[in-house]
Design a protein around this motif. Sequence first.
Motif, PDB file in Angstrom:
ATOM      1  N   TYR A   1       0.828  -1.203   0.000  1.00  0.00           N
ATOM      2  CA  TYR A   1       0.000   0.000   0.000  1.00  0.00           C
ATOM      3  C   TYR A   1       0.867   1.260   0.000  1.00  0.00           C
ATOM      4  O   TYR A   1       0.625   2.187  -0.764  1.00  0.00           O
ATOM      5  CB  TYR A   1      -0.918  -0.011   1.218  1.00  0.00           C
ATOM      6  CG  TYR A   1      -1.834   1.175   1.315  1.00  0.00           C
ATOM      7  CD1 TYR A   1      -3.025   1.213   0.612  1.00  0.00           C
ATOM      8  CD2 TYR A   1      -1.513   2.267   2.118  1.00  0.00           C
ATOM      9  CE1 TYR A   1      -3.882   2.303   0.692  1.00  0.00           C
ATOM     10  CE2 TYR A   1      -2.350   3.358   2.209  1.00  0.00           C
ATOM     11  CZ  TYR A   1      -3.537   3.372   1.498  1.00  0.00           C
ATOM     12  OH  TYR A   1      -4.368   4.456   1.577  1.00  0.00           O
ATOM     13  N   PHE A   2       1.890   1.278   0.851  1.00  0.00           N
ATOM     14  CA  PHE A   2       2.777   2.441   0.932  1.00  0.00           C
ATOM     15  C   PHE A   2       3.510   2.672  -0.388  1.00  0.00           C
ATOM     16  O   PHE A   2       3.556   3.793  -0.894  1.00  0.00           O
ATOM     17  CB  PHE A   2       3.796   2.284   2.062  1.00  0.00           C
ATOM     18  CG  PHE A   2       3.204   2.235   3.441  1.00  0.00           C
ATOM     19  CD1 PHE A   2       1.945   2.742   3.712  1.00  0.00           C
ATOM     20  CD2 PHE A   2       3.920   1.688   4.485  1.00  0.00           C
ATOM     21  CE1 PHE A   2       1.401   2.707   4.986  1.00  0.00           C
ATOM     22  CE2 PHE A   2       3.398   1.650   5.770  1.00  0.00           C
ATOM     23  CZ  PHE A   2       2.135   2.158   6.015  1.00  0.00           C
ATOM     24  N   PHE A   3       4.067   1.610  -0.944  1.00  0.00           N
ATOM     25  CA  PHE A   3       4.832   1.759  -2.176  1.00  0.00           C
ATOM     26  C   PHE A   3       3.927   2.142  -3.352  1.00  0.00           C
ATOM     27  O   PHE A   3       4.298   2.978  -4.168  1.00  0.00           O
ATOM     28  CB  PHE A   3       5.649   0.499  -2.476  1.00  0.00           C
ATOM     29  CG  PHE A   3       6.930   0.443  -1.699  1.00  0.00           C
ATOM     30  CD1 PHE A   3       8.102   0.948  -2.223  1.00  0.00           C
ATOM     31  CD2 PHE A   3       6.959  -0.082  -0.419  1.00  0.00           C
ATOM     32  CE1 PHE A   3       9.287   0.933  -1.506  1.00  0.00           C
ATOM     33  CE2 PHE A   3       8.133  -0.106   0.321  1.00  0.00           C
ATOM     34  CZ  PHE A   3       9.306   0.398  -0.219  1.00  0.00           C
ATOM     35  N   GLN A   4       2.739   1.554  -3.435  1.00  0.00           N
ATOM     36  CA  GLN A   4       1.817   1.910  -4.514  1.00  0.00           C
ATOM     37  C   GLN A   4       1.359   3.359  -4.373  1.00  0.00           C
ATOM     38  O   GLN A   4       1.237   4.083  -5.357  1.00  0.00           O
ATOM     39  CB  GLN A   4       0.609   0.969  -4.534  1.00  0.00           C
ATOM     40  CG  GLN A   4      -0.286   1.191  -5.732  1.00  0.00           C
ATOM     41  CD  GLN A   4       0.412   0.907  -7.060  1.00  0.00           C
ATOM     42  OE1 GLN A   4       1.040  -0.142  -7.228  1.00  0.00           O
ATOM     43  NE2 GLN A   4       0.320   1.819  -8.000  1.00  0.00           N
ATOM     44  N   SER A   5       1.127   3.791  -3.142  1.00  0.00           N
ATOM     45  CA  SER A   5       0.709   5.180  -2.910  1.00  0.00           C
ATOM     46  C   SER A   5       1.792   6.157  -3.348  1.00  0.00           C
ATOM     47  O   SER A   5       1.498   7.171  -4.001  1.00  0.00           O
ATOM     48  CB  SER A   5       0.390   5.398  -1.427  1.00  0.00           C
ATOM     49  OG  SER A   5      -0.720   4.629  -1.041  1.00  0.00           O
ATOM     50  N   VAL A   6       3.026   5.855  -3.016  1.00  0.00           N
ATOM     51  CA  VAL A   6       4.137   6.725  -3.418  1.00  0.00           C
ATOM     52  C   VAL A   6       4.311   6.690  -4.933  1.00  0.00           C
ATOM     53  O   VAL A   6       4.530   7.734  -5.562  1.00  0.00           O
ATOM     54  CB  VAL A   6       5.433   6.347  -2.668  1.00  0.00           C
ATOM     55  CG1 VAL A   6       6.649   7.016  -3.283  1.00  0.00           C
ATOM     56  CG2 VAL A   6       5.307   6.711  -1.183  1.00  0.00           C
ATOM     57  N   LYS A   7       4.183   5.527  -5.527  1.00  0.00           N
ATOM     58  CA  LYS A   7       4.286   5.409  -6.994  1.00  0.00           C
ATOM     59  C   LYS A   7       3.214   6.268  -7.664  1.00  0.00           C
ATOM     60  O   LYS A   7       3.501   7.004  -8.618  1.00  0.00           O
ATOM     61  CB  LYS A   7       4.138   3.950  -7.404  1.00  0.00           C
ATOM     62  CG  LYS A   7       4.284   3.686  -8.877  1.00  0.00           C
ATOM     63  CD  LYS A   7       4.153   2.190  -9.130  1.00  0.00           C
ATOM     64  CE  LYS A   7       4.231   1.845 -10.588  1.00  0.00           C
ATOM     65  NZ  LYS A   7       4.114   0.381 -10.798  1.00  0.00           N
TER      66      LYS A   7
END
Length: 127
Positions: free
Chosen positions: A83-89
């Motif tokens: 979730y964190f990485f997709q949000s930053v992406k």
Amino acid sequence: MKSLSHEKPLEVYRFDQDILKRLRNGDRRIFEVIFEDYYDSLVQFAEVYVFNRCVSEDIVQDFFVWLWENNDSLIVRTSLKAYFFQSVKNRCFDYLKHLKVKDKYRLLSILDKTEFTHPKNGLSSGS
């Protein structure tokens, strides 16, 4: 924060759900742990997309501000890490789209303000 790399999927899910519950309840300490655990890797990840360390840091910091301000309404259907990485992406893509629009309008503004002269006959484009 303990490492999740060697845990079984069900254990990861339960661990994430516990963290999410604490985050939703406004647990400042768990937010600090999440920030400390993920900040550097999220900045490095963002830098792959935007090629700028300062912009990457801004994107990740904005994400964490958003995370804290919206902690009570988070809906996470994946692991927290995903979730964190997709949000930053997604934020990186939003930034790049914004840059593209900004550059387009900057170019149009320059073209509107500049009078071009045809190189062969010396006539301006407005003639």
